[in-house]
Design a protein around this motif. Structure first.
Motif, PDB file in Angstrom:
ATOM      1  N   ARG C 141       2.998  10.880  10.212  1.00 19.66           N
ATOM      2  CA  ARG C 141       4.236  10.899   9.420  1.00 19.66           C
ATOM      3  C   ARG C 141       5.201   9.931  10.062  1.00 19.66           C
ATOM      4  NH1 ARG C 141       6.078  15.184   6.778  1.00 19.66           N
ATOM      5  NH2 ARG C 141       4.608  16.807   6.149  1.00 19.66           N
ATOM      6  N   THR C 145       8.301  11.097   7.797  1.00 21.23           N
ATOM      7  CA  THR C 145       7.970  11.253   6.380  1.00 21.23           C
ATOM      8  C   THR C 145       6.509  10.883   6.151  1.00 21.23           C
ATOM      9  OG1 THR C 145       8.681   9.002   5.995  1.00 21.23           O
ATOM     10  CG2 THR C 145      10.287  10.722   5.518  1.00 21.23           C
ATOM     11  N   MET C 146       5.936  11.435   5.090  1.00 22.89           N
ATOM     12  CA  MET C 146       4.568  11.117   4.745  1.00 22.89           C
ATOM     13  C   MET C 146       4.450   9.622   4.473  1.00 22.89           C
ATOM     14  SD  MET C 146       2.312  13.186   5.063  1.00 22.89           S
ATOM     15  CE  MET C 146       0.617  12.834   4.682  1.00 22.89           C
ATOM     16  N   SER C 148       3.696   6.473   2.581  1.00 21.46           N
ATOM     17  CA  SER C 148       3.569   6.234   1.148  1.00 21.46           C
ATOM     18  C   SER C 148       2.734   4.979   0.918  1.00 21.46           C
ATOM     19  CB  SER C 148       4.965   6.064   0.532  1.00 21.46           C
ATOM     20  OG  SER C 148       5.624   5.030   1.215  1.00 21.46           O
ATOM     21  N   GLY C 149       2.310   4.783  -0.295  1.00 19.87           N
ATOM     22  CA  GLY C 149       1.531   3.592  -0.626  1.00 19.87           C
ATOM     23  C   GLY C 149       0.084   3.764  -0.227  1.00 19.87           C
ATOM     24  N   GLU C 150      -0.594   2.654  -0.101  1.00 21.51           N
ATOM     25  CA  GLU C 150      -2.014   2.685   0.227  1.00 21.51           C
ATOM     26  C   GLU C 150      -2.223   2.017   1.579  1.00 21.51           C
ATOM     27  OE1 GLU C 150      -4.392   2.232  -3.855  1.00 21.51           O
ATOM     28  OE2 GLU C 150      -3.027   0.578  -3.463  1.00 21.51           O
TER      29      GLU C 150
END
Ligand SMILES: Nc1ncnc2c1ncn2[C@@H]1O[C@H](COP(=O)(O)OP(=O)(O)OP(=O)(O)O)[C@@H](O)[C@H]1O
Ligand SMILES: [Mg+2]
Lengths: 236, 286, 320
Positions: C141, C145-146, C148-150
């Motif tokens: 994280r 935060t997680m 995001s995207g690839e």
């Protein structure tokens, strides 16, 4: 039992390096040979080769007419060759007596613990000690005793008096004379030419891997071999 | 009382660790190859015992031990003759070690494929609970038996190596392989015999370890590392050194397990590493 | 120094990395990322074992260290993830200096297994460290935060360019004075020492470099999986893979590990598709490694390359 040894046009290599070139010699049954030459002449190579420790060679070697197996120490041992190696190379994890026992082979003959101890009484006194605790002369005796334990027909002795005091050298040669009297052929490599020649019938001198001199051993001295030994032309 | 129990456990485990170390040291000392499949042989020894007991529940312990010994010895000879001996012919000693690593991977996965990945215990009936009392001191029969077998193995090995013709040949070969061959010693045969003996010892230790705590097909790595640590700490050529190092590591494990239940072998490895660092600092260990 | 052809290869590698990251489908990218990571890892192990003659059985330690360091810094600071990935090899490379100084007191086989013990210690310490999530591990994280995207897209680009750059860099390195010393070391350590090569220093440098490279590749791999546990990151399968790839492909060559990676991953995909289990796959790979070692101890590429070259020259000659 005694056997003859014939070597014909023998060449040998350590990797790329050629250590023996076209060496020929013959040893009649029961005869002894003094093998001399300067450092690096190829004496040890020849002895080790006969014992199967130098696999890379060309030429012909026969023992009593039978060809010698290449690079096979066990075959050499059962054919009747035994080596007293340069530097003795004793087994330090074994006691004196165990060194002798390991030397024994399936070959029959006069040499067992008792006769070796008769030849070298000091070894009997030290039988439970490690070789590293022995003096240089005693170590050389043990190396000879270990080789004799195989009951060889031909005993190959490399640098037999290296690092020994004159007194001890005398003892070692006296023992070798007794061994010879038992009918064992000796091949003696020694820096002391006169001494080796006195103990042999025939002398061969190597120079850079070639035979540079070959004659009866009787009375040959270092001075007489100077040219063959060092390769310098000593014309008078 | 608890102290004594703890000491006794440490002693037992230490004996076993010494035993697995001595098996590895034996093959390393003679063959000059660290047999990375040694841990797998230990584990396979344990599973052979598990298999035998599940087939014949009434089989006496002595026969179980003998069966495991013979099974692993055969496996050890096969590996030596088919692969390791050939690899030893190459000048680079790394090749033989890599070969034993490959063999270890094969054995470990073959074991998982054939018995599954689960933990197994060795069912030894009432033996696990039995206790004997010496002058007010009550000790488990099983650990006592284990210690006895470990000490017997050490004694037997010492006799074999220091009192027999075979032992003479083994020591001569380890001192000077070239001259030993000149003395008519059959090198390959002695190598195979040493591999058999080493694998057999591994199997015995494996069975005893499995009686103490359950094993999984993946236990091999842990066993190998402990054996290795025993060899490094105790020295290769020394049976007594192996016993001493085994005791140190066994004690460490038993005591650390008392304070920290799920530590596994962490403290054992740490003790080894700390000794290594100390040796490195003081410049010993060549 | 670096040659024009090598600069061209670098440029082509960069293009391919970017184009691949943009256009290849996500599922395939994961596989390619793994392939590239394995290639990088094997090349690191090869540099140490094949070139400097120091075999380590504990380089999985650096995979785990790299990944955990990356996760921890990314999760607890505001430093951008990809910058952390660049930091990790520097940190682990530095950490490897004292470790190397201790471990080099063990020689050869002792060093190899000693490193394995180190890896085990690190795995178990990590499993005990609650601040690293203990046995249940950590999720990535970045900045709390997680992700995001690839992540597999930039990861692929980095891995692909990294693989090309590594091979070019190694080629250039082997031409430098230090590189020539390394080659001399492989041939004959004693001779290299007598020729004035500081063997110990060179060993340490290579050890640290390979530690750094291994940690970067490990970090990259776990970015794509987003989740890490001690059992996974420090697992010995990393080690087995690095070794088998190198040994089968070719120890001490730059092409060998590429060939080995293709063989190992190819066999794995084929055997999985045919319904074989993981255990069976490892048995086959173990057998392959043993057989290659016994028949061609330096691996397939050094054994095959002269024949391929010979076949190639005769066929071009016959055409001419
Ligand atoms: N194992 C080996 N590898 C490479 N070269 C060797 C090897 N053994 C000997 N040589 C070389 O072969 C040559 C002959 O050596 P050898 O040991 O046979 O000589 P020598 O006559 O016994 O000498 P010395 O009096 O020094 O014992 C020497 O040049 C030596 O350097
Ligand atoms: Mg000589």
């Amino acid at each position: 039992m005694t056997i003859s040894l014939r070597i014909d046009s023998l060449s040998a290599w350590h990797d790329q390096f050629q250590a023996l070139r076209d060496v020929s010699l013959a040893l009649e049954p029961g005869q002894s040979l003094a093998l001399v030459g300067a450092n690096g002449a190829g004496k040890s190579t020849l002895l080790r080769l006969l014992c199967g420790l130098v696999p890379n060679w060309q030429g012909e070697i026969t023992l009593d007419g039978k060809p010698l197996a290449r690079g096979n120490p066990r075959a050499a041992s059962s054919a009747g060759l035994a080596l007293v190696p340069e530097g003795r190379l004793l087994f330090d994890s074994l006691t004196v007596e165990e060194n002798l026992l390991v030397g024994q082979s399936a070959r029959k003959g006069p040499w067992d613990l008792a006769t070796v101890y008769t030849l070298f009484p000091v070894l009997a006194e030290r039988r439970l000690q490690r070789p590293s605790t022995l003096s240089g002369g005693q170590q050389q005796m043990l190396a000879i005793g270990r080789a004799l334990s195989a009951n060889p027909d031909i005993l190959l002795c490399d640098e037999i008096s290296l690092g020994l005091s004159p007194l001890v050298v005398g003892e070692v040669y006296a023992a070798l004379a007794q061994v010879r009297a038992q009918g064992v052929s000796l091949v003696i490599v020694d820096q002391d030419v006169s001494r080796a020649c006195a103990a042999a019938d025939q002398v061969v001198c190597l120079l850079e891997g070639r035979v540079s001199h070959q004659s009866a051993a009787q009375g040959v001295t270092a001075a007489a071999l100077k040219a063959a030994y060092f390769g310098v032309a000593t014309e008078q | 009382m608890m102290m004594i129990e703890l000491l006794f456990q440490g002693l037992t485990l230490g004996g076993l660790y010494g035993m697995i170390g001595v098996g590895l040291a034996l093959s390393f000392g003679i063959l000059r190859v660290v047999n990375l499949a040694q841990g797998e042989l230990i584990t396979i020894g344990a599973f052979l015992a598990v298999g035998m007991i599940s087939l014949f529940p009434a089989l006496p312990l002595a026969l179980v031990l003998a069966g495991a010994f013979l099974g692993c010895a055969a496996l050890g000879v096969a590996m030596q003759a088919l692969a390791v001996e050939r690899a030893m012919a190459f000048r680079d000693p790394m090749v033989a070690m890599l070969v034993t690593f490959g063999l270890a991977v094969i054995l470990r996965n073959a074991l998982v494929e054939s018995v599954g990945a689960n933990l197994r215990g060795l069912d030894i009936g009432g033996l696990g609970q039995a206790r004997v009392t010496f002058g007010g001191l009550s000790l488990g029969l099983l650990p006592l038996l284990t210690l006895g077998i470990a000490l017997l193995s050490f004694g037997g090995l010492a006799l074999l190596i220091f009192r027999t013709r075979f032992g003479r040949q083994v020591r001569a070969l380890s001192d000077r392989p070239e001259i030993a061959e000149l003395m008519g010693i059959r090198i390959r045969r002695v190598h195979a015999q040493v591999a058999a003996l080493s694998a057999g010892l591994a199997a015995l230790a494996g069975v005893l370890l499995a009686m103490r705590a359950s094993v999984s097909p993946f236990s091999g790595v842990a066993h190998l590392l402990i054996a290795f640590e025993v060899v490094v700490l105790g020295g290769i050529g020394s049976i007594r050194g192996a016993l001493g190092a085994g005791l140190l590591l066994g004690m460490t494990q038993v005591v650390s397990a008392r304070f920290d239940g799920n530590a596994g072998l962490l403290y054992v490895h740490l003790v080894f590493f700390v000794i290594l660092v100390l040796r490195a600092i003081s410049g010993r260990l060549s | 120094m670096i040659r024009i052809s090598e600069l061209l290869v670098l440029a082509a590698g960069l293009m391919a990395a970017i184009l691949g990251a943009l256009f290849i489908d996500s599922g395939l990218l994961f596989l390619l990322c793994e392939v590239l990571v394995i290639f990088l890892l094997a090349q690191m192990w090869n540099l140490l074992a094949g070139f400097s003659g120091q075999m380590s059985l504990g380089h999985q330690a650096f995979v785990g260290l790299g990944a955990y360091t990356l996760f921890y810094i990314a999760n607890h600071t505001a430093i951008p993830l990809w910058l952390v990935l660049a930091l990790v090899p520097c940190l682990i490379g530095l950490l490897a200096i004292p470790l190397g100084l201790v471990m080099f007191h063990l020689k050869q086989a002792y060093f190899a297994v000693g490193m394995w013990v180190v890896a085990e210690i690190l795995m178990q310490l990590t499993a005990k460290a609650q601040w690293l999530g203990g046995t249940s591990g950590m999720t990535l994280r970045p900045g709390g935060t997680m992700l995001s995207g690839e992540p597999e897209r930039p990861a692929f680009a980095i891995a692909a360019f990294g693989a090309v750059a590594l091979v070019v860099a190694l080629r250039v390195f082997l031409r430098t004075r230090l590189g020539l010393a390394t080659l001399a070391l492989r041939e004959n350590e004693a001779a290299a020492a007598s020729a004035g090569v500081d063997v110990k220093r060179l060993h340490l440098i290579l050890f640290c470099l390979t530690a750094a490279g291994t940690s970067a590749a490990g970090g990259l791999y776990y970015i794509t999986s987003l989740y890490i546990t001690p059992q996974d990151a420090f697992q010995i399968n990393w080690m087995i893979t690095m070794m088998f790839v190198t040994v089968i492909g070719g120890l001490g060559t730059l092409t060998g590990p590429a060939l080995g990676t293709i063989i190992l991953i190819g066999a794995r995909e084929a055997m999985t598709a045919a319904g074989y289990s993981g255990g069976q796959y490892w048995i086959v790979m173990g057998a392959a490694a043993v057989i290659v070692l016994l028949l061609a101890p330096r691996g397939l590429w050094p054994a095959l390359a002269p024949r391929i070259r010979a076949a190639f020259t005769t066929s071009t000659k016959s055409k001419a």
